[in-house]
Design a protein around this motif. Structure first.
Motif, PDB file in Angstrom:
ATOM      1  N   UNK A 103      -4.129 -12.358  -0.001  1.00 48.91           N
ATOM      2  CA  UNK A 103      -2.903 -12.563  -0.978  1.00 48.91           C
ATOM      3  C   UNK A 103      -3.098 -11.223  -1.827  1.00 48.91           C
ATOM      4  N   UNK A 104      -4.295 -10.748  -2.088  1.00 51.08           N
ATOM      5  CA  UNK A 104      -4.441  -9.357  -2.915  1.00 51.08           C
ATOM      6  C   UNK A 104      -4.013  -8.331  -1.946  1.00 51.08           C
ATOM      7  N   UNK A 105      -4.356  -8.115  -0.888  1.00 53.79           N
ATOM      8  CA  UNK A 105      -3.732  -7.153  -0.149  1.00 53.79           C
ATOM      9  C   UNK A 105      -2.266  -6.967   0.029  1.00 53.79           C
ATOM     10  N   UNK A 106      -1.599  -8.063   0.224  1.00 53.63           N
ATOM     11  CA  UNK A 106      -0.275  -8.430   0.296  1.00 53.63           C
ATOM     12  C   UNK A 106       0.451  -7.903  -1.145  1.00 53.63           C
ATOM     13  N   UNK A 107      -0.035  -7.907  -2.176  1.00 61.73           N
ATOM     14  CA  UNK A 107       0.401  -7.503  -3.403  1.00 61.73           C
ATOM     15  C   UNK A 107       0.257  -5.912  -3.434  1.00 61.73           C
ATOM     16  N   UNK A 108      -1.057  -5.458  -2.798  1.00 62.99           N
ATOM     17  CA  UNK A 108      -0.855  -3.959  -2.883  1.00 62.99           C
ATOM     18  C   UNK A 108       0.011  -3.468  -1.992  1.00 62.99           C
ATOM     19  N   UNK A 109       0.339  -4.090  -0.763  1.00 58.10           N
ATOM     20  CA  UNK A 109       1.219  -3.434   0.120  1.00 58.10           C
ATOM     21  C   UNK A 109       2.687  -3.542  -0.324  1.00 58.10           C
ATOM     22  N   UNK A 110       3.108  -4.436  -1.345  1.00 59.46           N
ATOM     23  CA  UNK A 110       4.254  -4.660  -1.838  1.00 59.46           C
ATOM     24  C   UNK A 110       4.403  -3.622  -2.706  1.00 59.46           C
ATOM     25  N   UNK A 111       3.102  -3.217  -3.525  1.00 57.08           N
ATOM     26  CA  UNK A 111       3.540  -2.140  -4.565  1.00 57.08           C
ATOM     27  C   UNK A 111       3.346  -0.697  -4.172  1.00 57.08           C
ATOM     28  N   UNK A 112       3.037  -0.591  -2.707  1.00 59.00           N
ATOM     29  CA  UNK A 112       2.695   0.836  -2.378  1.00 59.00           C
ATOM     30  C   UNK A 112       4.028   1.514  -2.196  1.00 59.00           C
ATOM     31  N   UNK A 113       3.946   2.669  -2.928  1.00 59.77           N
ATOM     32  CA  UNK A 113       5.305   3.489  -2.819  1.00 59.77           C
ATOM     33  C   UNK A 113       5.670   4.023  -1.298  1.00 59.77           C
ATOM     34  N   UNK A 114       4.576   4.195  -0.628  1.00 57.72           N
ATOM     35  CA  UNK A 114       5.060   4.918   0.829  1.00 57.72           C
ATOM     36  C   UNK A 114       5.652   3.749   1.454  1.00 57.72           C
ATOM     37  N   UNK A 115       5.194   2.484   1.406  1.00 55.83           N
ATOM     38  CA  UNK A 115       5.650   1.430   2.321  1.00 55.83           C
ATOM     39  C   UNK A 115       7.011   1.076   1.762  1.00 55.83           C
ATOM     40  N   UNK A 116       7.308   1.341   0.525  1.00 58.18           N
ATOM     41  CA  UNK A 116       8.476   1.016  -0.233  1.00 58.18           C
ATOM     42  C   UNK A 116       9.596   1.948   0.435  1.00 58.18           C
ATOM     43  N   UNK A 117       9.167   3.352   0.622  1.00 59.66           N
ATOM     44  CA  UNK A 117       9.997   4.393   1.163  1.00 59.66           C
ATOM     45  C   UNK A 117      10.218   4.033   2.662  1.00 59.66           C
ATOM     46  N   UNK A 118       9.165   3.571   3.281  1.00 63.47           N
ATOM     47  CA  UNK A 118       9.292   3.479   4.597  1.00 63.47           C
ATOM     48  C   UNK A 118      10.542   2.423   4.952  1.00 63.47           C
ATOM     49  N   UNK A 119      10.246   0.980   4.169  1.00 63.10           N
ATOM     50  CA  UNK A 119      11.384   0.124   4.432  1.00 63.10           C
ATOM     51  C   UNK A 119      12.737   0.474   3.907  1.00 63.10           C
ATOM     52  N   UNK A 120      12.955   1.432   2.888  1.00 64.20           N
ATOM     53  CA  UNK A 120      14.176   2.044   2.550  1.00 64.20           C
ATOM     54  C   UNK A 120      14.856   2.758   3.567  1.00 64.20           C
ATOM     55  N   UNK A 121      14.009   3.674   4.120  1.00 69.16           N
ATOM     56  CA  UNK A 121      14.580   4.146   5.326  1.00 69.16           C
ATOM     57  C   UNK A 121      14.750   3.354   6.398  1.00 69.16           C
ATOM     58  N   UNK A 122      14.165   2.334   6.795  1.00 66.81           N
ATOM     59  CA  UNK A 122      14.334   1.389   7.981  1.00 66.81           C
ATOM     60  C   UNK A 122      15.570   0.528   7.969  1.00 66.81           C
ATOM     61  N   UNK A 123      16.062   0.396   6.701  1.00 72.21           N
ATOM     62  CA  UNK A 123      17.287  -0.371   6.614  1.00 72.21           C
ATOM     63  C   UNK A 123      18.683   0.434   7.310  1.00 72.21           C
ATOM     64  N   UNK A 124      19.016   1.522   6.967  1.00 75.19           N
ATOM     65  CA  UNK A 124      19.772   2.436   7.875  1.00 75.19           C
ATOM     66  C   UNK A 124      19.394   2.843   9.158  1.00 75.19           C
TER      67      UNK A 124
END
Length: 518
Positions: free
Chosen positions: A221-242
């Protein structure tokens, strides 16, 4: 690093993959032909492949590689490794859920892909059974795509390029050694595909460990919280939508073609699939090689705010693509019957199957250059993290392709599907070129007209030589297998000599296409 040498190296590894793939196709055609059982496998295999191209090699790679390369160029190894760990954790969890859903929902997926199979309950149930076997392949191959993106960013192109060979070797082994022991024998292909995904993933682990980039996913659970807060992961997910929307458009087109083909009788799905696999030989050999080496250097030039080198690199890729794909398209169109008869006309694959597959292959050949150009032009947008433009173009292309299906299929049957797909790829490539010029990402060099005219002259001589040396198409259906093979090899060599000799006499030199990486 010399990009031309890197592209040649990737092409060599891809060539091994395609040769092993052709051997796999030949064995499959010989053992199973192009009937109902092979149709069932082709549909079952197409479903996880749809998701592979959608999430793994499609949307995910388009979003992941530019961000990951940016991290490596700007933030150092430590932050780059953390990003890899977090992305692996996120991807692994999503894939596990998707795999479970796919196995449970296999009947619905088969119906959505090939509703025409419902007319034959045995064929439909066999397709569902094989879909459940091969569906976990998406889990393994998506992690392979993550590994390949990491390795390519660190300039290790050979390992990812060789990896598909292992899938083909597993399929060949399954056909030869497992098929006699399962009922029906076609199930062996499904088990071979699943084993291939696992072996491919295992093969890349040592290479990742050597560069210190072996991802260590964690689902605490602690790692999952880190992943959700990771700026790079967020940018990748944002690009993955289009990106997902864009890639899904192309895959939806493939599924629609399969749906239409499933209503054209036994064999139609297989004829298109065999032709498509032959087309993948040059398109992968050229498109994957050049596109793979382009993206990391384009990202670097964009990061360094160097538009001149960015444009020059795209210019290099486009010239190299036209020099290599145009003769391949002309050669495939002229030699379609010799190619198919030599490779497939054995065992249960009959002369009638050769002629039906030939119609699809000739239709596909019109789009080969467009298919490869997409792999060159699209990275020009991805490197700038501009995914919306290719998405809009892909949606428009889907509409155009389906309109062409309505026009072509009633008259050309399965070949109409192939022709619409090929011409749709040309429309897509043309629009990508238009907008990459409109956005001023690319400025063509002034000698393009002379370059193109010289290539056309070389194509004229090559095409004439092949047509004269080939003889009648029908004679290839009655030749002995050995004579076919020898004569086809001679034709390919002769065509290559005529084409490249013509270019050489008009001033083309290999050294002119050498290019350094960023």
């Amino acid at each position: 690093m010399n990009l031309l040498k890197a592209a040649i190296s990737i092409s060599a590894m891809t060539l091994l993959s395609r040769i092993s793939g052709l051997i796999n196709l030949v064995i499959g055609a010989n053992l199973f032909g192009a009937g109902a059982a092979m149709d069932a496998f082709q549909v079952a295999w197409r479903i996880p492949n749809f998701l592979r191209r959608l999430f793994a090699e499609g949307a995910f790679s388009q979003a992941f590689v530019p961000i990951f390369a940016e991290y490596r160029n700007k933030r150092g190894i430590v932050e780059t490794k953390i990003l890899a760990d977090h992305v692996a954790s996120m991807l692994g969890l999503i894939l596990f859920v998707v795999t479970l859903i796919g196995v449970v929902a296999a009947p619905f997926l088969v119906y959505a892909t090939a509703s025409g199979f419902r007319a034959d309950p045995e064929k439909f149930n066999l397709t569902v059974q094989m879909t459940r076997i091969v569906f976990p392949y998406i889990f393994f191959i998506s992690l392979v795509a993550l590994s390949a993106g990491i390795l390519n960013t660190f300039s290790n192109f050979k390992t990812p390029a060789f990896t598909p060979v292992l899938l083909n070797l597993c399929a060949i082994a399954a056909s030869l050694f497992l098929a006699p022991h399962v009922n029906p024998p076609i199930l062996a292909l499904a088990w071979g595909a699943l084993a291939g995904g696992l072996v491919q993933l295992g093969f890349q682990i040592p290479a990742l460990r050597r560069i210190g980039m072996l991802p260590r996913p964690s689902w605490r659970w602690s790692t999952i919280k880190e992943v959700r807060a990771d700026e790079g992961v967020g940018r990748i997910l944002k690009l993955m939508v289009p990106a997902t929307l864009g890639v899904s458009v192309a895959q939806i087109s493939i599924l629609l073609n399969t749906q239409i083909a499933s209503h054209l009788g036994d064999g139609a799905v297989s004829w298109i699939s065999y032709a498509d696999r032959l087309m993948e030989f040059p398109s992968a050999l050229l498109g994957i090689a050049i596109g793979t080496v382009l993206l990391p250097s384009l990202v670097k030039h964009h990061t360094n705010a160097d538009p001149t080198e960015y444009s020059n690199l795209l210019d290099w890729g486009l010239r190299l693509t036209l020099i290599l794909t145009l003769p391949a398209a002309v050669g495939i169109g002229i030699l379609a019957t010799p190619l198919i008869a030599t490779i497939f006309q054995h065992g249960k694959f009959l002369a009638a199957d050769v002629l039906m597959t030939r119609a699809a292959l000739v239709a596909y050949s019109f789009g080969l250059t467009g298919i490869v150009l997409i792999k060159i032009l699209a990275p020009g947008f991805y490197a700038r993290q501009n995914i919306k433009t290719p998405v809009k173009i892909a949606i428009f292309t889907l509409c155009v392709t389906q309109l062409m299906n309505l026009a072509f299929v009633p008259f050309l049957q399965h070949a109409g599907l192939a022709l619409a797909t090929g011409l749709g790829a040309c429309v897509n490539a043309g629009l990508l070129f238009y907008f990459i010029r409109k956005h001023k990402f690319y400025q063509p060099k002034p000698e393009w007209l002379v370059f193109f005219l010289k290539v056309c002259v070389a194509l004229y001589f090559m095409g004439g030589a092949l047509w004269w040396l080939m003889g009648t198409e029908m004679s290839w259906l009655t030749m002995s297998p050995w004579l076919r093979g020898v004569k086809l090899a001679g034709l390919v060599v002769a065509g290559g000599i005529v084409y490249f000799a013509s270019l050489w006499m008009m001033g083309f030199r290999l050294r002119d296409y050498s290019k350094r990486a960023a």
